[in-house]
Motif scaffolding. Structure first.
Motif, PDB file in Angstrom:
ATOM      1  N   SER A 284      -4.566  17.825  -9.578  1.00  0.00           N
ATOM      2  CA  SER A 284      -5.550  17.193 -10.446  1.00  0.00           C
ATOM      3  C   SER A 284      -6.743  16.727  -9.612  1.00  0.00           C
ATOM      4  CB  SER A 284      -4.939  16.013 -11.204  1.00  0.00           C
ATOM      5  OG  SER A 284      -4.660  14.960 -10.319  1.00  0.00           O
ATOM      6  N   ARG A 285      -7.855  16.573 -10.277  1.00  0.00           N
ATOM      7  CA  ARG A 285      -9.086  16.180  -9.583  1.00  0.00           C
ATOM      8  C   ARG A 285      -8.958  14.783  -8.956  1.00  0.00           C
ATOM      9  NH1 ARG A 285     -14.895  17.699 -11.126  1.00  0.00           N
ATOM     10  NH2 ARG A 285     -13.712  19.411 -11.992  1.00  0.00           N
ATOM     11  N   LEU A 286      -8.358  13.851  -9.686  1.00  0.00           N
ATOM     12  CA  LEU A 286      -8.175  12.490  -9.163  1.00  0.00           C
ATOM     13  C   LEU A 286      -7.287  12.489  -7.933  1.00  0.00           C
ATOM     14  CD1 LEU A 286      -8.555   9.424  -9.466  1.00  0.00           C
ATOM     15  CD2 LEU A 286      -6.568   9.430 -10.974  1.00  0.00           C
ATOM     16  N   TYR A 287      -6.230  13.269  -7.961  1.00  0.00           N
ATOM     17  CA  TYR A 287      -5.324  13.350  -6.818  1.00  0.00           C
ATOM     18  C   TYR A 287      -6.039  13.901  -5.592  1.00  0.00           C
ATOM     19  CZ  TYR A 287      -1.181  14.446  -4.088  1.00  0.00           C
ATOM     20  OH  TYR A 287      -0.247  14.511  -3.098  1.00  0.00           O
TER      21      TYR A 287
ATOM     22  N   ILE B 155       0.839  -1.202   0.000  1.00  0.00           N
ATOM     23  CA  ILE B 155       0.000   0.000   0.000  1.00  0.00           C
ATOM     24  C   ILE B 155       0.868   1.243   0.000  1.00  0.00           C
ATOM     25  CG2 ILE B 155      -1.626   1.338   1.398  1.00  0.00           C
ATOM     26  CD1 ILE B 155      -2.907  -1.339   2.194  1.00  0.00           C
ATOM     27  N   ALA B 156       1.928   1.258   0.802  1.00  0.00           N
ATOM     28  CA  ALA B 156       2.829   2.413   0.831  1.00  0.00           C
ATOM     29  C   ALA B 156       3.497   2.619  -0.524  1.00  0.00           C
ATOM     30  CB  ALA B 156       3.873   2.234   1.927  1.00  0.00           C
ATOM     31  N   ALA B 157       3.896   1.539  -1.169  1.00  0.00           N
ATOM     32  CA  ALA B 157       4.517   1.651  -2.490  1.00  0.00           C
ATOM     33  C   ALA B 157       3.520   2.158  -3.525  1.00  0.00           C
ATOM     34  CB  ALA B 157       5.079   0.303  -2.923  1.00  0.00           C
ATOM     35  N   ALA B 158       2.285   1.665  -3.474  1.00  0.00           N
ATOM     36  CA  ALA B 158       1.260   2.125  -4.417  1.00  0.00           C
ATOM     37  C   ALA B 158       0.956   3.602  -4.216  1.00  0.00           C
ATOM     38  CB  ALA B 158      -0.006   1.288  -4.266  1.00  0.00           C
ATOM     39  N   LEU B 159       0.863   4.042  -2.962  1.00  0.00           N
ATOM     40  CA  LEU B 159       0.622   5.459  -2.694  1.00  0.00           C
ATOM     41  C   LEU B 159       1.786   6.321  -3.163  1.00  0.00           C
ATOM     42  CD1 LEU B 159      -1.060   5.361   0.821  1.00  0.00           C
ATOM     43  CD2 LEU B 159      -2.091   6.059  -1.328  1.00  0.00           C
ATOM     44  N   THR B 160       2.997   5.832  -2.999  1.00  0.00           N
ATOM     45  CA  THR B 160       4.166   6.581  -3.459  1.00  0.00           C
ATOM     46  C   THR B 160       4.170   6.709  -4.979  1.00  0.00           C
ATOM     47  OG1 THR B 160       5.434   5.818  -1.561  1.00  0.00           O
ATOM     48  CG2 THR B 160       6.678   6.667  -3.427  1.00  0.00           C
ATOM     49  N   VAL B 161       3.911   5.629  -5.674  1.00  0.00           N
ATOM     50  CA  VAL B 161       3.871   5.666  -7.138  1.00  0.00           C
ATOM     51  C   VAL B 161       2.761   6.591  -7.607  1.00  0.00           C
ATOM     52  CG1 VAL B 161       3.350   4.278  -9.186  1.00  0.00           C
ATOM     53  CG2 VAL B 161       4.940   3.422  -7.473  1.00  0.00           C
TER      54      VAL B 161
ATOM     55  N   SER C 140       1.362   9.143  -5.996  1.00  0.00           N
ATOM     56  CA  SER C 140       1.638  10.546  -5.693  1.00  0.00           C
ATOM     57  C   SER C 140       2.735  11.122  -6.575  1.00  0.00           C
ATOM     58  CB  SER C 140       2.011  10.712  -4.226  1.00  0.00           C
ATOM     59  OG  SER C 140       3.239  10.088  -3.953  1.00  0.00           O
ATOM     60  N   LEU C 141       3.664  10.311  -7.021  1.00  0.00           N
ATOM     61  CA  LEU C 141       4.732  10.810  -7.882  1.00  0.00           C
ATOM     62  C   LEU C 141       4.330  10.875  -9.351  1.00  0.00           C
ATOM     63  CD1 LEU C 141       7.827   9.049  -6.312  1.00  0.00           C
ATOM     64  CD2 LEU C 141       7.154  11.450  -6.085  1.00  0.00           C
TER      65      LEU C 141
END
Length: 83
Positions: free
Chosen positions: A30-33, A15-21, A23-24
């Protein structure tokens, strides 16, 4: 440590890796972010609240807190404590 601990650590790292990818790879405004950020903080609030004996995390609570913010959390807490 048994297998459940390693599974929990692996899921947390994924989950931490997915959130990092995520966010980068997206623009910060952006609206999705922004919606992802709202859902993340709503889930974090509900998980923390559930850990200390308050409103827990389920789909209704997550949607209401994501869409309404703190008033949605207050409504979910009022419904939980309604006799």
């Amino acid at each position: 440590m048994n297998e459940a601990h390693w599974t929990l650590l692996g899921v947390t790292a994924a989950i931490a890796a997915a959130l990092t990818v995520f966010s980068l790879s997206h623009e910060p405004q952006s609206r999705l972010y922004r919606w992802t950020r709202r859902v993340f903080w709503a889930a974090a609030l509900l998980l923390f609240s559930g850990a200390v004996g308050g409103v827990g995390l389920n789909l209704f609570n997550l949607v209401s807190v994501t869409l309404l913010g703190l008033p949605g959390y207050a409504a979910a807490a009022a419904i939980l404590n309604f006799p």
